[in-house]
Design an enzyme around this catalytic site. Structure first.
Site, mmCIF file in Angstrom:
data_model
loop_
_atom_site.group_PDB
_atom_site.id
_atom_site.type_symbol
_atom_site.label_atom_id
_atom_site.label_comp_id
_atom_site.label_asym_id
_atom_site.label_seq_id
_atom_site.Cartn_x
_atom_site.Cartn_y
_atom_site.Cartn_z
ATOM 1 N N GLU A 131 -9.771 6.473 3.369
ATOM 2 C CA GLU A 131 -10.715 5.287 3.836
ATOM 3 C C GLU A 131 -9.967 4.004 4.112
ATOM 4 O O GLU A 131 -8.791 3.903 3.564
ATOM 5 C CB GLU A 131 -11.723 4.847 2.890
ATOM 6 N N LYS B 135 1.064 -1.402 0.089
ATOM 7 C CA LYS B 135 -0.132 0.047 0.015
ATOM 8 C C LYS B 135 0.775 1.450 -0.146
ATOM 9 O O LYS B 135 0.130 2.036 -0.581
ATOM 10 C CB LYS B 135 -1.071 0.059 1.095
ATOM 11 N N SER C 36 1.497 -9.849 -1.021
ATOM 12 C CA SER C 36 1.386 -8.225 -0.826
ATOM 13 C C SER C 36 1.477 -7.611 0.461
ATOM 14 O O SER C 36 1.831 -6.781 0.764
ATOM 15 C CB SER C 36 -0.247 -8.138 -1.381
#
Ligand SMILES: *Cc1c(COP(=O)(O)O)cnc(C)c1O
Length: 401
Positions: free
Chosen positions: A120, A98, A386
């Protein structure tokens, strides 16, 4: 970073109107036009500036720790009788892919003169990555998070607060990610001038799906170089990634989309089973509709009400999917599979015991499909790991075998 819009004439990257095939676009209330148009008009120009690229690359290297390793998983490869490489996004600062995107977007926001950042978050990973870059740049940060998720993800809420962010509970609907997104959009409408909204995946109105994919495309840019070095060929036979909104998958696929020999495998969360009524397998269960500003496949009733998704992993618990993935599926360029909660748990234990790596529950969904694909012994398989599993330890321990 290659920033020109679809110069290759690729059928899989965004077109000049912001669409991937028939998916994408910007379906937004008129109140949001100024914000979204400002981004549409400026993102490619800013991203192509040498000073932007230098700052982005320097932070990815020295702050995030890139390039992330491409690790040959020997014992896992032995088990499946093929060659499996793990792209180690779990080793990034803040523990997942991210941060690649939040660094890119905060640099963009600064150049647009924004003073305030909103975001969010579901599991809290994107919220933490956003709060982190806001601390780094000294910008105000407000994170919207479903009230239920705040209760479920206490450690990440604490991290965001320590980083100086304000965490605002979303109390509407199911009080999870979709509702947090609605609240963030509402905030943005009310603060059109000084606020940038950092969306955490390849979802939302154009240009977000393309912009986020470009920031995450560093993943496949590195895979090509690393495979070339390790195998003498930049192309794998398979690129496999889990899909919530689809940003780690978009980054993993980006530089392989126009290489037809590379099979692109997207793995969604089947929850308790695709037909159980408790699933987040959006592509299989979904139909064409509009969610959060984008025309894409989403889980909805016949009269257009959004169906609540379910997955053991909060990061995959989203009723829509990024338009790029809807298009890869629709055009048959991509292969979509799904993994149940139980399959993901088993895959997490398998990787941990074979390689000494505890994966995020989301990433475990991608690992879970290794058993279902008929690999050749000569195949080169890249799985995007990830994120790391620290945030999921409580869930893993409950299912300890
Ligand atoms: C958020 C998250 C995901 C899902 O988001 P995508 O946009 O689909 O990548 C997957 N893995 C991890 C570790 C995450 O934190």
């Amino acid at each position: 970073m290659n920033i020109a819009i679809n110069t290759s004439g690729s059928a899989y990257h965004v077109d000049s109107k912001g669409y991937f095939g028939k998916f994408g676009g910007a379906y937004i209330p008129e109140m949001l036009y100024p914000n979204v148009e400002e981004l549409q008009e400026n993102y490619l120009r800013i991203m192509s500036e040498p000073s932007f690229q230098q700052e982005f690359e320097a932070l990815l290297k020295d702050y995030v720790g890139r390039p992330s390793p491409l690790y040959y998983a020997k014992r896992l490869s032995g088990k499946y009788n093929t060659n499996i490489y793990l792209k180690r996004e779990d080793l990034n600062h803040t523990g997942a892919h991210k941060v690649n995107n939040t660094i890119g977007q905060i640099l963009l926001a600064k150049r647009l003169g924004k003073k305030r950042i909103i975001a969010e978050t579901g599991a809290g990973q994107h919220g933490v990555a956003t709060a982190t870059v806001c601390a780094l740049m000294g910008l105000e940060c407000v994170v919207y998070m479903g009230k239920i998720d705040i209760q479920r993800q206490a450690p990440n809420v604490a991290r965001m607060k320590m980083l100086g962010a304000t965490v605002v509970p979303a109390t509407s609907g199911s009080q999870t990610l979709k509702d947090a997104t609605n609240e963030a959009i509402r905030d943005w409408i009310n603060n059109p001038v000084d606020t940038h909204y950092i969306i955490g995946s390849v979802v939302g109105p154009h240009p977000y799906p393309d912009m986020v994919a470009r920031f995450q495309s560093v993943i496949s840019e590195e895979i090509r170089l690393q495979l070339q070095e390790k195998t003498g060929n930049p192309l794998p036979d398979y690129a496999i990634a889990c899909v919530g909104g689809g940003s780690n998958a978009a980054g993993t696929f980006f530089h392989f989309m126009d290489e037809p020999s590379v099979k692109l495998v997207a793995v969604e969360a089947a929850g308790k089973g695709v037909d159980s009524g408790f699933s987040a397998a959006t592509t299989v269960l979904g139909s064409l509709g509009v969610i959060h500003g984008s025309k894409t496949l989403l889980m909805q009733t016949d009269d257009g009400q959004i169906v609540e998704p379910h997955s053991i992993s909060a990061g995959l618990d989203y009723p829509g999917v990024g338009p790029v993935h809807a298009h890869l599926f629709d055009s048959k360029r991509g292969i979509v599979m799904s993994a149940t909660d139980d399959e993901a748990l088993a895959a997490a234990y398998e990787l941990t015991r074979l390689e000494g790596i505890i994966p995020a529950l989301e990433s475990s969904h991608a690992l879970a499909k290794l058993k279902d694909i008929n690999f050749k012994p000569s195949d080169v398989v890249v799985v995007c790991l990830s994120g790391r599993g620290d945030k999921d330890l409580e869930t893993y321990i409950q299912h300890l075998k």
